[in-house]
Write a protein that holds these residues in place. Structure first.
Motif: not given
Length: 534
Positions: A432-454
């Protein structure tokens, strides 16, 4: 700060303001005997309730919670602080809540007014103690910010207090005793039971404990707000014969994504739309509870993760539990939630797109002892400083990494920069990160790196096919922001760091943090306490 008169311990006051209402609550924190799974114990509660009272506001409001610390049970910690999980707190880091990061704890028999700046945030959040492992003892509850102009409001008919669903682990032994036994060489603590809306059962315990009941009317669509207030376990949530359409993760609206089961990690929240379209009856709500991937643990025979249930009750059905067997597996063809399929509804894409970030942090984490009572990031275990990080920045002029102690794991972030963080290590953690949300460009659930709509959120799972997960966020909110594992035992064991975001901007300028006199007195009072009261 504008002060408003108190109107009783559980009274809610809403004061009209130009840019929204000012919601005021008075909370008394005290030890109270409860038995949510049939086993009686003393617990640290807000206004005598578990879960704590639902705190609600509307987008654009502000909130003040006047916290009175009446904790007096010596078997539990008696000082405290409260974190408002998921609230960004712009120019308001002093009210974020983690002890020794943004404040000193509130001493027993003292008070502190937390003011929350909500801005344009809306969604599903929660609050909890952020001193040591204290929230294990019960100091945790839901927080919802409603949006009258929700872009997905047409998808549901009902969204109110009755559709908030909390998931929690529960312990028969106090957090202080569990922590001390663990740090003396014992095993990592394991919960005794899992609770849905504050009710559950443990193996060998009374079977007369009433399951929580969620009431629906056939034909209506419900926005269920799922909140994991767990300190250890992961929950796999499903409703027999009903699919769920995910529309929110951790306070961020996402495009509708329909699934049959969804894993909910400590600290995570989801809004799911469920249509009551089945025959009028009672249906099992299941939240299979795992600790380090297993539904049983030999160190605690009370724990049975397959026995965490509630009841979806249709209006007109009997008042009995469902007659169908409790589900032990998903039906054929069931759709299992995968995080990488989440797509933000508004402004998708990480800061900087696929371009190189301005700062990169590779956090390799691991247990440093056989029983896991010490965890490290890059071979360093976090230790709370004696002076809160925010105070060090404001009073001592701390501006660089070297201005913080070696075990504070504090990293200075540049202002208006694109940050990338990789968490490198095994599964069964929730960062968890305080003070922000973040974009998960590489998820533990798999899938390729996503720089478009993670996916965009504030708690993510570790591990995955590559052993690393990656996030990006932008430094547009000066403050010292905690980043840590939300398995609370791991945080206590040092699995944490601090991002000191724009220290110069924290101290002065248009986004500076300006604590009030009440905040300034917290350390003076706390530091005079006998250690037994801290």
């Amino acid at each position: 700060m504008t002060w408003f008169p108190r109107a009783g311990i559980i009274t809610l006051v809403v004061v009209a303001a130009v840019h929204g209402a000012h919601v005021v609550q008075d909370w008394s924190l005290a030890a109270t005997n409860i038995a949510p799974d049939g086993f009686p114990r003393s617990a640290a509660l807000v206004n005598g309730q578990f879960p704590g009272p639902l705190l609600t506001a509307t987008k654009g409001d502000s909130i003040t919670v006047n916290v009175r610390n009446n904790l007096a049970d010596p078997s539990m910690r008696r000082s405290t602080s409260i974190h408002w999980h998921g609230i960004f707190q712009p120019r308001n880091a002093q009210n974020d809540g983690p002890s020794f990061v943004t404040q000193c704890p509130i001493a027993p028999n003292n008070s502190y007014p937390y003011t929350l700046a909500l801005g344009e945030q809306a969604g599903t959040f929660w609050y909890h103690s952020h001193l040591s492992t204290q929230y294990v003892d019960g100091l945790r509850g839901p927080l919802v910010i409603y949006d009258p102009d929700d872009l997905q409001k047409s998808l549901y008919d009902v969204d109110d207090a009755s559709t908030v669903i909390t998931l929690a682990d529960w312990y028969h032994t106090t957090a202080l005793d569990l922590t001390n036994a663990w740090f003396a060489g014992g095993p990592e603590p394991v919960p005794d039971s899992g609770l849905i809306n504050g009710a559950g059962r443990y193996s060998g315990g009374p079977t007369t404990v009433q399951r929580a009941r969620i009431n629906v009317q056939r034909g209506k669509r419900y926005r269920f707000r799922l909140i994991s207030m767990s300190a250890e376990g992961f929950f796999n949530f499903s409703i027999a014969s009903h699919s769920m359409t995910v529309i929110e993760a951790d306070g961020i609206a996402h495009k509708p994504y329909t699934v049959d089961i969804i894993p909910v990690l400590p600290g995570q929240r989801y809004s799911v739309v469920v249509t009551a379209n089945q025959t009028v009856d009672n249906y099992w709500i299941s939240a299979t509870h795992t600790v380090r991937g297993a539904t049983t643990q030999s160190v605690n025979p009370n724990f049975n993760g397959t026995d965490t249930f509630a009841v979806l009750h249709y209006d007109g059905a009997s008042s009995e539990e469902p007659t169908a067997p409790q589900p032990t597996s998903l039906p054929s063809g069931a759709v299992v939630f995968e995080e990488f399929n989440l797509k933000p509804l508004v402004n998708p894409g990480p800061p900087g797109g696929s371009g190189p970030p301005d700062q990169v942090f590779n956090f390799t984490f691991a247990a440093a002892t056989p029983n896991g009572d010490v965890w490290t990031i890059n071979n360093s275990s976090y230790k709370s400083p004696s002076i809160p990080t925010l105070l060090n920045i404001l009073a001592n002029g701390a501006r660089n990494d070297s201005d913080f102690g070696p075990n504070e794991n504090t990293f200075v972030l540049k202002p208006n920069a694109n940050i990338e963080v990789a968490f490198i290590g095994g599964p069964f953690h929730a960062f968890h990160l305080h003070g922000h949300t973040f974009d998960v460009i590489q998820s533990a659930s798999g899938g390729p790196p996503n720089f478009v709509d993670p996916p965009r959120r504030d708690v993510l799972a570790s591990g995955g096919p590559t052993g690393a997960v990656r996030i990006r966020f932008r430094t547009d909110n000066p403050g010292p922001w905690f980043v840590h594992c939300h398995v609370d035992w791991h945080l206590e064991a040092g699995l944490a760091a601090i991002f000191a975001e724009d220290p110069a901007g924290i101290a002065s300028g248009p986004q500076s943090v300006q604590p009030n006199a009440a905040w300034e007195q917290l350390c003076n009072i706390y530091n005079k306490l006998d250690p037994s009261l801290q």
